[in-house]
Design a protein around this motif. Structure first.
Motif, PDB file in Angstrom:
ATOM      1  N   THR A 343      96.480 -86.921  63.795  1.00  0.00           N
ATOM      2  CA  THR A 343      96.248 -85.587  63.246  1.00  0.00           C
ATOM      3  C   THR A 343      94.775 -85.300  62.950  1.00  0.00           C
ATOM      4  OG1 THR A 343      96.877 -86.469  61.080  1.00  0.00           O
ATOM      5  CG2 THR A 343      98.556 -85.286  62.297  1.00  0.00           C
ATOM      6  N   MET A 344      94.084 -86.246  62.326  1.00  0.00           N
ATOM      7  CA  MET A 344      92.683 -86.004  61.986  1.00  0.00           C
ATOM      8  C   MET A 344      91.818 -85.926  63.240  1.00  0.00           C
ATOM      9  SD  MET A 344      90.563 -85.339  59.601  1.00  0.00           S
ATOM     10  CE  MET A 344      91.049 -85.952  57.984  1.00  0.00           C
ATOM     11  N   SER A 345      92.114 -86.778  64.224  1.00  0.00           N
ATOM     12  CA  SER A 345      91.353 -86.733  65.472  1.00  0.00           C
ATOM     13  C   SER A 345      91.625 -85.436  66.236  1.00  0.00           C
ATOM     14  CB  SER A 345      91.705 -87.941  66.353  1.00  0.00           C
ATOM     15  OG  SER A 345      91.168 -89.133  65.815  1.00  0.00           O
ATOM     16  N   LEU A 346      92.873 -84.986  66.226  1.00  0.00           N
ATOM     17  CA  LEU A 346      93.186 -83.706  66.852  1.00  0.00           C
ATOM     18  C   LEU A 346      92.419 -82.578  66.175  1.00  0.00           C
ATOM     19  CD1 LEU A 346      97.051 -84.014  67.366  1.00  0.00           C
ATOM     20  CD2 LEU A 346      95.320 -83.908  69.163  1.00  0.00           C
ATOM     21  N   PHE A 347      92.320 -82.657  64.859  1.00  0.00           N
ATOM     22  CA  PHE A 347      91.614 -81.626  64.106  1.00  0.00           C
ATOM     23  C   PHE A 347      90.129 -81.633  64.443  1.00  0.00           C
ATOM     24  CE2 PHE A 347      89.285 -80.342  60.245  1.00  0.00           C
ATOM     25  CZ  PHE A 347      89.761 -79.051  60.119  1.00  0.00           C
ATOM     26  N   ILE A 348      89.517 -82.817  64.422  1.00  0.00           N
ATOM     27  CA  ILE A 348      88.084 -82.915  64.706  1.00  0.00           C
ATOM     28  C   ILE A 348      87.800 -82.522  66.157  1.00  0.00           C
ATOM     29  CG2 ILE A 348      86.119 -84.500  64.885  1.00  0.00           C
ATOM     30  CD1 ILE A 348      87.280 -86.053  62.560  1.00  0.00           C
ATOM     31  N   GLY A 349      88.662 -82.973  67.073  1.00  0.00           N
ATOM     32  CA  GLY A 349      88.476 -82.623  68.477  1.00  0.00           C
ATOM     33  C   GLY A 349      88.552 -81.129  68.711  1.00  0.00           C
ATOM     34  N   GLY A 350      89.422 -80.469  67.956  1.00  0.00           N
ATOM     35  CA  GLY A 350      89.522 -79.025  68.071  1.00  0.00           C
ATOM     36  C   GLY A 350      88.265 -78.320  67.621  1.00  0.00           C
ATOM     37  N   LEU A 351      87.536 -78.931  66.679  1.00  0.00           N
ATOM     38  CA  LEU A 351      86.279 -78.357  66.202  1.00  0.00           C
ATOM     39  C   LEU A 351      85.114 -78.662  67.133  1.00  0.00           C
ATOM     40  CD1 LEU A 351      86.498 -79.269  62.393  1.00  0.00           C
ATOM     41  CD2 LEU A 351      86.945 -77.041  63.427  1.00  0.00           C
ATOM     42  N   ALA A 352      85.169 -79.832  67.774  1.00  0.00           N
ATOM     43  CA  ALA A 352      84.048 -80.282  68.599  1.00  0.00           C
ATOM     44  C   ALA A 352      83.912 -79.492  69.893  1.00  0.00           C
ATOM     45  CB  ALA A 352      84.198 -81.774  68.914  1.00  0.00           C
ATOM     46  N   PHE A 353      85.019 -78.891  70.340  1.00  0.00           N
ATOM     47  CA  PHE A 353      84.986 -78.145  71.599  1.00  0.00           C
ATOM     48  C   PHE A 353      85.372 -76.690  71.364  1.00  0.00           C
ATOM     49  CE2 PHE A 353      85.625 -82.567  72.727  1.00  0.00           C
ATOM     50  CZ  PHE A 353      84.780 -82.741  73.821  1.00  0.00           C
ATOM     51  N   ASP A 354      84.947 -75.847  72.282  1.00  0.00           N
ATOM     52  CA  ASP A 354      85.250 -74.423  72.214  1.00  0.00           C
ATOM     53  C   ASP A 354      86.760 -74.219  72.204  1.00  0.00           C
ATOM     54  OD1 ASP A 354      85.544 -71.712  72.510  1.00  0.00           O
ATOM     55  OD2 ASP A 354      84.233 -71.535  74.262  1.00  0.00           O
ATOM     56  N   PRO A 355      87.302 -73.570  71.160  1.00  0.00           N
ATOM     57  CA  PRO A 355      88.747 -73.363  71.098  1.00  0.00           C
ATOM     58  C   PRO A 355      89.291 -72.537  72.249  1.00  0.00           C
ATOM     59  CG  PRO A 355      87.613 -72.051  69.430  1.00  0.00           C
ATOM     60  CD  PRO A 355      86.605 -72.978  70.013  1.00  0.00           C
TER      61      PRO A 355
END
Length: 395
Positions: A343-355
């Motif tokens: 969950t935390m990695s999914l959250f951070i990954g969502g922030l790191a790339f253009d949604p």
């Protein structure tokens, strides 16, 4: 009595593992079923909340993540404070081990990711994605695979995961927070300071603590900083000593009162809201693109190298000691479970790339899922073997 608190905490954590896993599995199944539209409509449904001057509109998922999970971090902060003052981590050499291992567990996955994404087709901005550990899922996997291993291993994992996630929260604040409201942040700090002053008031009503925590949370939410910081910071202000001889202290009271709600309600709700994703657009060939491969190997390879490698080095140099009663194979198994970013990695990954970049978001999901699943399965196998060896030795 102090040791009893920790054992009860871990017993509840183990018992909630099945519920947590079931909630996550249900979310994944629903997200890929004929009812997927209803599932996503539910977690995206916006709910307005207004109390006096406080007004906020967020979807269900955000209220769970930014609201209820702050209570989770508050309870975890209480547990960490108890262990530092009275329990397993009261020895500075034992505290050093999970903290230093957590640093290694963040640095190595980032380096693995950057190494794979160093070429022209790479996306180096995603390096924070594999640095996180999903506390709830890692503890649940440990509880299922090896319930009879020393409780010191669970405390080590809990402390390491918290240090790891606090580092991830810091990365979010530094790298992905574009606007910070300093006035709101100051209000949160003032509320936490008031809680610290209240610790000197031995007869302070518990309702006052709740009110100050609510204020700290509300200000933190408005500041743009992750509310998990408010939960942990507030926990550090709660006194551990009893108010009267023969009575329980505020810290124990809050731990025992809140933890069942966190374990059996808040965490399963979060898993149900956060774990749902669609398999649409995923393929095996996609996994070998730089982004998903870097994330998957960062979680599975980087985490175990960083955590177990640093732990072995620190213990070998006699800067710290192994968790009480734990063997090397068991410590390695726990290091593998820390690769469950989920969950935390999914959250951070969502922030790191253009949604709006569908391909990048798909690659993030695939990398996190594969890395987390492989880390879970291999970690549980290693810990099951360790459990069997321990059981045979005791016969």
């Amino acid at each position: 009595m102090a040791r009893r608190i920790t054992l009860d905490f871990l017993k509840t954590e183990s018992a909630s593992g099945l519920i947590l896993t079931t909630a996550a599995l249900a979310a994944v199944l629903l997200a890929n079923s004929p009812w997927a539209e209803h599932y996503f409509a539910f977690i995206k449904h916006e709910i307005p909340v207004q109390i006096g001057p406080f007004h906020e509109v967020k979807p269900v998922y955000k209220w769970i993540k930014d609201g209820l999970m702050a209570i989770f971090f508050f309870v975890v902060g209480l547990e960490i404070k108890h262990e530092i003052l009275r329990g397993e981590l009261s020895n500075p050499r034992r505290l050093a081990l999970p903290v230093l291992a957590a640093i290694g567990g963040m640095a190595a996955p980032a380096l693995v990711y950057l190494l794979i994404n160093a070429g022209a087709n790479g996306s180096p901005q995603g390096w924070p994605t594999p640095t996180a550990t999903d506390i709830a899922f890692a503890l649940a996997a440990l509880a299922v695979a090896a319930p009879r291993l020393p409780s010191s291993l669970r405390i080590f994992l809990l402390t390491l995961a918290i240090a790891d996630d606090l580092g991830a929260v810091a990365l979010i604040a530094i790298l992905f927070t574009s606007d910070v409201n300093l006035y709101a942040l100051g209000g949160a700090a003032a509320a936490i300071g008031l809680m610290a002053l209240m610790s000197q008031w031995k007869t302070a009503p518990y309702l006052f603590y709740a009110a100050c925590f609510a204020l700290a949370w509300a200000f933190c939410l408005k500041s743009g900083v992750n509310t998990s910081l408010a939960g942990v910071a507030a926990a550090m202000t709660v006194p551990i000593d009893p108010r009267k001889p023969g009575h329980e202290g505020p810290l124990k009271h809050f731990m025992e009162s809140l933890h069942p709600y966190v374990a059996f309600l808040i965490l399963p709700l979060f898993a149900f809201a956060a774990a749902g994703f669609s398999f649409q657009g995923l393929s095996i060939s996609t996994l070998f693109n730089p982004v998903p491969l870097g994330i998957a190997l960062g979680l599975f390879v980087g985490k175990q190298i960083g955590i177990f490698g640093v732990a072995a080095l620190v213990i070998g140099l006699k800067l710290a000691r192994r968790p009480t009663g734990a063997k090397w194979l068991e410590l390695y198994g726990v290091s593998l479970l820390c690769g469950v970013g989920f969950t935390m990695s999914l959250f951070i990954g969502g922030l790191a790339f253009d949604p709006n970049d569908t391909l990048a978001q798909t690659e993030v999901r695939m990398g996190v899922i594969v890395g987390s699943v492989v880390s879970t399965l291999v970690g549980m196998i290693v810990l099951s073997i360790a459990q069997r060896k321990r059981d045979l030795a005791s016969d």
